[in-house]
Enzyme design. Structure first.
Site, PDB file in Angstrom:
ATOM      1  CB  SER A 143      -0.881   0.017   1.247  1.00  0.00           C
ATOM      2  OG  SER A 143      -1.530   1.265   1.364  1.00  0.00           O
ATOM      3  CE1 TYR A 157      -4.199  -2.570   5.033  1.00  0.00           C
ATOM      4  CE2 TYR A 157      -3.768  -0.209   4.861  1.00  0.00           C
ATOM      5  CZ  TYR A 157      -4.018  -1.433   4.260  1.00  0.00           C
ATOM      6  OH  TYR A 157      -4.066  -1.519   2.887  1.00  0.00           O
TER       7      TYR A 157
HETATM    8  N1  LIG Z   1      -8.697  -0.337  -1.854  1.00  0.00           N
HETATM    9  C1  LIG Z   1      -7.732   0.401  -1.358  1.00  0.00           C
HETATM   10  O1  LIG Z   1      -7.894   1.623  -1.093  1.00  0.00           O
HETATM   11  C2  LIG Z   1      -6.365  -0.180  -1.146  1.00  0.00           C
HETATM   12  C3  LIG Z   1      -5.274   0.714  -0.985  1.00  0.00           C
HETATM   13  C4  LIG Z   1      -4.003   0.191  -0.796  1.00  0.00           C
HETATM   14  C5  LIG Z   1      -3.813  -1.171  -0.744  1.00  0.00           C
HETATM   15  N2  LIG Z   1      -4.884  -2.018  -0.887  1.00  0.00           N
HETATM   16  C6  LIG Z   1      -4.613  -3.452  -0.789  1.00  0.00           C
HETATM   17  O2  LIG Z   1      -5.101  -4.093  -1.957  1.00  0.00           O
HETATM   18  C7  LIG Z   1      -5.416  -5.450  -1.633  1.00  0.00           C
HETATM   19  C8  LIG Z   1      -6.793  -5.779  -2.184  1.00  0.00           C
HETATM   20  O3  LIG Z   1      -7.731  -4.914  -1.596  1.00  0.00           O
HETATM   21  P1  LIG Z   1      -9.087  -4.477  -2.321  1.00  0.00           P
HETATM   22  O4  LIG Z   1      -9.184  -3.010  -2.198  1.00  0.00           O
HETATM   23  O5  LIG Z   1      -9.185  -5.098  -3.656  1.00  0.00           O
HETATM   24  O6  LIG Z   1     -10.142  -5.134  -1.293  1.00  0.00           O
HETATM   25  P2  LIG Z   1     -11.543  -5.904  -1.543  1.00  0.00           P
HETATM   26  O7  LIG Z   1     -12.249  -5.316  -2.715  1.00  0.00           O
HETATM   27  O8  LIG Z   1     -12.215  -5.891  -0.212  1.00  0.00           O
HETATM   28  O9  LIG Z   1     -11.099  -7.395  -1.914  1.00  0.00           O
HETATM   29  C9  LIG Z   1     -10.467  -8.224  -0.974  1.00  0.00           C
HETATM   30  C10 LIG Z   1     -10.306  -9.618  -1.563  1.00  0.00           C
HETATM   31  O10 LIG Z   1      -9.617 -10.424  -0.591  1.00  0.00           O
HETATM   32  C11 LIG Z   1     -10.417 -11.555  -0.243  1.00  0.00           C
HETATM   33  N3  LIG Z   1     -10.197 -11.883   1.165  1.00  0.00           N
HETATM   34  C12 LIG Z   1     -10.511 -11.124   2.249  1.00  0.00           C
HETATM   35  N4  LIG Z   1     -10.226 -11.791   3.375  1.00  0.00           N
HETATM   36  C13 LIG Z   1      -9.707 -12.985   3.000  1.00  0.00           C
HETATM   37  C14 LIG Z   1      -9.249 -14.121   3.706  1.00  0.00           C
HETATM   38  N5  LIG Z   1      -9.287 -14.170   5.047  1.00  0.00           N
HETATM   39  N6  LIG Z   1      -8.796 -15.197   3.017  1.00  0.00           N
HETATM   40  C15 LIG Z   1      -8.775 -15.177   1.650  1.00  0.00           C
HETATM   41  N7  LIG Z   1      -9.204 -14.121   0.919  1.00  0.00           N
HETATM   42  C16 LIG Z   1      -9.665 -13.052   1.587  1.00  0.00           C
HETATM   43  C17 LIG Z   1     -11.870 -11.112  -0.543  1.00  0.00           C
HETATM   44  O11 LIG Z   1     -12.771 -12.202  -0.795  1.00  0.00           O
HETATM   45  P3  LIG Z   1     -13.580 -12.954   0.407  1.00  0.00           P
HETATM   46  O12 LIG Z   1     -14.131 -11.872   1.271  1.00  0.00           O
HETATM   47  O13 LIG Z   1     -14.597 -13.793  -0.280  1.00  0.00           O
HETATM   48  O14 LIG Z   1     -12.555 -13.784   1.111  1.00  0.00           O
HETATM   49  C18 LIG Z   1     -11.636 -10.312  -1.821  1.00  0.00           C
HETATM   50  O15 LIG Z   1     -11.516 -11.181  -2.919  1.00  0.00           O
HETATM   51  C19 LIG Z   1      -5.282  -5.574  -0.112  1.00  0.00           C
HETATM   52  O16 LIG Z   1      -4.051  -6.186   0.200  1.00  0.00           O
HETATM   53  C20 LIG Z   1      -5.305  -4.130   0.369  1.00  0.00           C
HETATM   54  O17 LIG Z   1      -4.616  -3.968   1.567  1.00  0.00           O
HETATM   55  C21 LIG Z   1      -6.143  -1.557  -1.087  1.00  0.00           C
END
Ligand SMILES: NC(=O)c1ccc[n+]([C@@H]2O[C@H](COP(=O)([O-])OP(=O)(O)OC[C@H]3O[C@@H](n4cnc5c(N)ncnc54)[C@H](OP(=O)(O)O)[C@@H]3O)[C@@H](O)[C@H]2O)c1
Length: 265
Positions: A143, A157
């Site tokens: 991130s 986090y």
């Molecule tokens: N969105 C942002 O602003 C942002 C910014 C910086 C970094 N990131 C990083 O980007 C990555 C993806 O985030 P996103 O924004 O795409 O979030 P998201 O839309 O909430 O997607 C999260 C994904 O992870 C899966 N997941 C969650 N808990 C899990 C578990 N215990 N075991 C296996 N799979 C799991 C979810 O599916 P299920 O719930 O079905 O398991 C979903 O497929 C993360 O590492 C996050 O920290 C996001």
């Protein structure tokens, strides 16, 4: 590095958000996929749509990566199927905002298990095969917050994403010349369901989406991963924030971070 042709790509957290966009980008480029998340139905829907659109092979594995032995079970299941993984995308991660002392410890611990230990163990399990074949890529989703010295209101986090970036940087150097490369991807605030799970909806950083979309992030991530780039920060605005976080005196970086993570009320 030369891009890997016709790879099998394991993407964790592939059912939505950034992970889904990355999986779709690899599929459009002709690579086979193994998709992992907890929700099997959502994963299956995604797999069917990707197969119909791109014609690649897609395997779905439901796994809760907060369970300590989940990475090993996933590895063994794939080993039995005889499908070597060429590219590992450690994307699954969750956020948690709010004051550290008010956090539920069980939730905090699950977040750290997922964001750091599952990513570490999957890397440790799949890396030896890649090294043996002298070919592989690991894309770790960190991130932008890891470019700030610490994150008030997101302390744990932010620390977990510092870990992802530091591990990736160290490994990337260790692996030089091996045919295997590690890339850390550092997205800024991105409109996904992350905002709900991390309770960031009313933070300033999430009010106006100034960074790229998940699809744009995925294109940059694909290129960076395939060419073995050490790190990628998607979007000009995010690059400026990363620069501010790293180069400015700590006190200013803290103030910028506090402003961005402030809640409205
Ligand atoms: N969105 C942002 O602003 C942002 C910014 C910086 C970094 N990131 C990083 O980007 C990555 C993806 O985030 P996103 O924004 O795409 O979030 P998201 O839309 O909430 O997607 C999260 C994904 O992870 C899966 N997941 C969650 N808990 C899990 C578990 N215990 N075991 C296996 N799979 C799991 C979810 O599916 P299920 O719930 O079905 O398991 C979903 O497929 C993360 O590492 C996050 O920290 C996001």
């Amino acid at each position: 590095m030369e891009p890997i042709e016709k790879a099998t790509v394991l993407v964790t957290g592939a059912s939505k958000g950034i992970g889904l966009a990355i999986a779709e980008e690899f599929a459009v480029q002709g690579h086979d996929l193994v998709l992992v998340a907890r929700g099997e139905e959502a994963l299956q829907r995604v797999a069917d749509a990707i197969k119909a659109k791109s014609g690649v092979e897609v395997t779905v594995i439901s796994s809760d990566l907060t369970e300590a032995d989940a990475p090993r079970r996933l590895y063994e299941q794939l080993e039995q199927s005889g499908k070597p993984i060429d590219i590992l995308v450690n994307n699954a991660g969750v956020g948690m905002s709010g004051l550290f002392q008010e956090a539920d410890y069980a939730n905090l611990s699950r977040m750290l298990q997922l964001n750091m230990l599952a990513l570490t163990q999957l890397t440790h399990l799949f890396l030896p095969q890649m090294l043996m074949r002298k070919c592989g890529r690991i894309l770790n989703v960190g991130s932008l917050v890891s470019y700030f010295k610490g994150g008030p209101n997101w302390a744990a986090y932010v620390a977990s994403k510092h870990y992802v970036r530091a591990l990736s940087a160290g490994l990337s150097k260790e692996l030089r010349g091996s045919g295997v490369a590690v890339t850390s991807l550092s997205p800024g605030a991105t409109a996904t369901d992350f905002v709900k799970t991390a309770d960031t909806e009313d933070m300033l950083a999430y009010q106006v989406p100034l960074g790229p979309s998940p699809e744009q992030i995925a294109k940059l991530a694909y290129q960076a991963c395939q060419t073995g780039k050490r790190s990628v920060i998607p979007g000009v605005f995010n690059k400026i924030l990363a620069f501010m976080g790293e180069l400015h005196p700590r006190v200013i970086a803290f103030e910028v971070f506090s402003l961005l993570s402030n809640k409205k009320s």
